[in-house]
Write an enzyme that holds these catalytic residues in place. Sequence first.
Site, PDB file in Angstrom:
ATOM      1  N   ARG A 235       0.827  -1.229   0.000  1.00  0.00           N
ATOM      2  CA  ARG A 235       0.000   0.000   0.000  1.00  0.00           C
ATOM      3  C   ARG A 235       0.855   1.270   0.000  1.00  0.00           C
ATOM      4  O   ARG A 235       0.472   2.287   0.581  1.00  0.00           O
ATOM      5  CB  ARG A 235      -0.977   0.038   1.199  1.00  0.00           C
ATOM      6  CG  ARG A 235      -1.962  -1.092   1.242  1.00  0.00           C
ATOM      7  CD  ARG A 235      -2.888  -1.133   0.019  1.00  0.00           C
ATOM      8  NE  ARG A 235      -3.662  -2.361   0.062  1.00  0.00           N
ATOM      9  CZ  ARG A 235      -3.269  -3.511  -0.509  1.00  0.00           C
ATOM     10  NH1 ARG A 235      -2.166  -3.572  -1.236  1.00  0.00           N
ATOM     11  NH2 ARG A 235      -4.009  -4.597  -0.418  1.00  0.00           N
TER      12      ARG A 235
ATOM     13  N   SER B 227     -11.138  -1.333   3.541  1.00  0.00           N
ATOM     14  CA  SER B 227     -10.389  -1.638   4.771  1.00  0.00           C
ATOM     15  C   SER B 227      -9.821  -0.349   5.334  1.00  0.00           C
ATOM     16  O   SER B 227      -9.081   0.355   4.645  1.00  0.00           O
ATOM     17  CB  SER B 227      -9.221  -2.577   4.465  1.00  0.00           C
ATOM     18  OG  SER B 227      -9.723  -3.797   3.998  1.00  0.00           O
TER      19      SER B 227
ATOM     20  N   GLU C 251      -5.020   2.685   6.515  1.00  0.00           N
ATOM     21  CA  GLU C 251      -4.812   2.605   5.063  1.00  0.00           C
ATOM     22  C   GLU C 251      -5.559   3.780   4.422  1.00  0.00           C
ATOM     23  O   GLU C 251      -5.083   4.419   3.497  1.00  0.00           O
ATOM     24  CB  GLU C 251      -5.375   1.277   4.546  1.00  0.00           C
ATOM     25  CG  GLU C 251      -5.306   1.153   3.035  1.00  0.00           C
ATOM     26  CD  GLU C 251      -5.669  -0.250   2.561  1.00  0.00           C
ATOM     27  OE1 GLU C 251      -5.397  -1.242   3.253  1.00  0.00           O
ATOM     28  OE2 GLU C 251      -6.244  -0.337   1.462  1.00  0.00           O
TER      29      GLU C 251
HETATM   30  P1  FAD Z   1      -8.699   8.374  -3.622  1.00  0.00           P
HETATM   31  O1  FAD Z   1      -9.410   7.726  -2.471  1.00  0.00           O
HETATM   32  O2  FAD Z   1      -9.418   9.436  -4.343  1.00  0.00           O
HETATM   33  O3  FAD Z   1      -7.315   8.955  -3.118  1.00  0.00           O
HETATM   34  C1  FAD Z   1      -6.419   8.167  -2.352  1.00  0.00           C
HETATM   35  C2  FAD Z   1      -5.076   8.906  -2.324  1.00  0.00           C
HETATM   36  O4  FAD Z   1      -4.535   8.874  -3.641  1.00  0.00           O
HETATM   37  C3  FAD Z   1      -5.209  10.384  -1.950  1.00  0.00           C
HETATM   38  O5  FAD Z   1      -4.126  10.713  -1.108  1.00  0.00           O
HETATM   39  C4  FAD Z   1      -5.117  11.114  -3.272  1.00  0.00           C
HETATM   40  O6  FAD Z   1      -4.585  12.395  -3.127  1.00  0.00           O
HETATM   41  C5  FAD Z   1      -4.200  10.194  -4.062  1.00  0.00           C
HETATM   42  N1  FAD Z   1      -4.466  10.251  -5.512  1.00  0.00           N
HETATM   43  C6  FAD Z   1      -5.595   9.897  -6.152  1.00  0.00           C
HETATM   44  N2  FAD Z   1      -5.464  10.072  -7.476  1.00  0.00           N
HETATM   45  C7  FAD Z   1      -4.228  10.559  -7.675  1.00  0.00           C
HETATM   46  C8  FAD Z   1      -3.498  10.960  -8.823  1.00  0.00           C
HETATM   47  N3  FAD Z   1      -4.027  10.899 -10.051  1.00  0.00           N
HETATM   48  N4  FAD Z   1      -2.223  11.415  -8.656  1.00  0.00           N
HETATM   49  C9  FAD Z   1      -1.667  11.498  -7.420  1.00  0.00           C
HETATM   50  N5  FAD Z   1      -2.319  11.140  -6.301  1.00  0.00           N
HETATM   51  C10 FAD Z   1      -3.575  10.664  -6.421  1.00  0.00           C
HETATM   52  N6  FAD Z   1      -8.041  -0.998  -1.891  1.00  0.00           N
HETATM   53  C11 FAD Z   1      -7.209  -2.020  -2.142  1.00  0.00           C
HETATM   54  O7  FAD Z   1      -5.998  -1.816  -2.282  1.00  0.00           O
HETATM   55  N7  FAD Z   1      -7.688  -3.304  -2.266  1.00  0.00           N
HETATM   56  C12 FAD Z   1      -9.009  -3.607  -2.145  1.00  0.00           C
HETATM   57  O8  FAD Z   1      -9.385  -4.763  -2.275  1.00  0.00           O
HETATM   58  C13 FAD Z   1      -9.915  -2.523  -1.876  1.00  0.00           C
HETATM   59  N8  FAD Z   1     -11.236  -2.762  -1.737  1.00  0.00           N
HETATM   60  C14 FAD Z   1     -12.080  -1.718  -1.491  1.00  0.00           C
HETATM   61  C15 FAD Z   1     -13.456  -1.977  -1.336  1.00  0.00           C
HETATM   62  C16 FAD Z   1     -14.329  -0.935  -1.083  1.00  0.00           C
HETATM   63  C17 FAD Z   1     -15.799  -1.228  -0.926  1.00  0.00           C
HETATM   64  C18 FAD Z   1     -13.843   0.401  -0.976  1.00  0.00           C
HETATM   65  C19 FAD Z   1     -14.796   1.541  -0.726  1.00  0.00           C
HETATM   66  C20 FAD Z   1     -12.485   0.657  -1.107  1.00  0.00           C
HETATM   67  C21 FAD Z   1     -11.590  -0.391  -1.352  1.00  0.00           C
HETATM   68  N9  FAD Z   1     -10.210  -0.165  -1.494  1.00  0.00           N
HETATM   69  C22 FAD Z   1      -9.371  -1.210  -1.758  1.00  0.00           C
HETATM   70  C23 FAD Z   1      -9.658   1.182  -1.304  1.00  0.00           C
HETATM   71  C24 FAD Z   1      -9.526   2.018  -2.584  1.00  0.00           C
HETATM   72  O9  FAD Z   1     -10.453   1.635  -3.571  1.00  0.00           O
HETATM   73  C25 FAD Z   1      -8.102   1.965  -3.141  1.00  0.00           C
HETATM   74  O10 FAD Z   1      -7.164   2.414  -2.194  1.00  0.00           O
HETATM   75  C26 FAD Z   1      -7.955   2.809  -4.410  1.00  0.00           C
HETATM   76  O11 FAD Z   1      -6.703   2.565  -4.966  1.00  0.00           O
HETATM   77  C27 FAD Z   1      -8.081   4.303  -4.145  1.00  0.00           C
HETATM   78  O12 FAD Z   1      -8.251   4.958  -5.380  1.00  0.00           O
HETATM   79  P2  FAD Z   1      -9.071   6.306  -5.513  1.00  0.00           P
HETATM   80  O13 FAD Z   1      -8.979   6.742  -6.911  1.00  0.00           O
HETATM   81  O14 FAD Z   1     -10.430   6.143  -4.955  1.00  0.00           O
HETATM   82  O15 FAD Z   1      -8.186   7.250  -4.609  1.00  0.00           O
END
Ligand code: FAD
Length: 302
Positions: free
Chosen positions: A174, A224, A294
């Site tokens: 992560r 998580s 996380e």
């Molecule tokens: P965001 O939540 O929008 O941002 C997360 C971080 O990334 C922030 O600090 C943001 O500033 C940064 N960021 C976002 N986009 C960029 C960019 N383009 N450039 C630079 N920085 C950026 N995660 C897992 O790893 N495995 C799983 O199995 C998993 N299952 C999930 C299930 C559910 C139901 C939910 C709600 C979440 C889950 N997640 C899981 C968490 C999440 O989906 C991941 O961490 C995902 O990678 C986050 O992406 P996001 O675009 O939503 O990022």
Amino acid sequence: MNKIKEKIQLKLKETTILFDEPLMNFTFTKTGGPADMLSFPKTKEEVRQIVLFCRENDIPWIVLGNASNLIVRDGGIRGMVIMLAEMNQVNVAGDKLTVDAGAKLIDTTYEALANDLAGFEFASGIPGSVGGAVFMNAGAYDGEIKDVFESVEILLPTGEFQLLTNEEMNFSYRHSALQNMKCIALQAVFALTKGDTQQIKRRMDELTELRQSKQPLEYPSCGSVFKRPEGHFTGKLIQDAGLQGLKWGGAQISEKHAGFIVNIDGATATDYVELIAHIQSVILEQFGVKLETEVRIIGEEK
Ligand code: FAD
């Protein structure tokens, strides 16, 4: 603010920008205060112009992906929030995918399937954007972004573009190098392998079923909440501490999966933040284990 608004409307007229926009409309927890400004650029150049505008006018900025791994405090975010949802192209050439950072990871895995490309099945239920997934080195079921990642193009606060390779991303659980930089991931390249469509589809369906049976997908959440601590399982620690099902305002430690906090009744970000702190202190006290989040907690208190 009015002066800035006028300046923005003049300088960034191509870009959709919302003012004082509640981020609870975008976060997966359905909580969070307003962004002073929320922009939706359509091209790399628009992103660059926003960043340069912020630099010239001393405006703080932050980029969000699909807001699935975030808690935005109830006071919201001052300055400019940049969301890349309108930059979402996926291009396939041979066994490589070149994907805009705003594309949904799930859509990307289906694009891989459509082209008989294997390797991305693990990500088929992760609800983030490609940029967020690269930033987080998202992973599930023994797969991680780093396994398929080739390179990413980023934008630096100075307005320069840079390419980072897998090695330079310093991926670990992560974690990616982007977490120690101020930058925006714009486009990533993933290297997959030719596979069998039926086999790829079967694996994706299997993982979807697993998720549906184990995760409380019927409620808003941020997935998580905590990273897996070395030698332990977070859900088990929370269960053993007798915390599963605990309600805090409108938030609750999920009855289905103790590693999730669900929004069951109009929770606020404060409910989430307080409940997280409570879990951390109970687990430290009872088991001597320090739980690290996380989920990323950002923004100001109300
Ligand atoms: P965001 O939540 O929008 O941002 C997360 C971080 O990334 C922030 O600090 C943001 O500033 C940064 N960021 C976002 N986009 C960029 C960019 N383009 N450039 C630079 N920085 C950026 N995660 C897992 O790893 N495995 C799983 O199995 C998993 N299952 C999930 C299930 C559910 C139901 C939910 C709600 C979440 C889950 N997640 C899981 C968490 C999440 O989906 C991941 O961490 C995902 O990678 C986050 O992406 P996001 O675009 O939503 O990022």
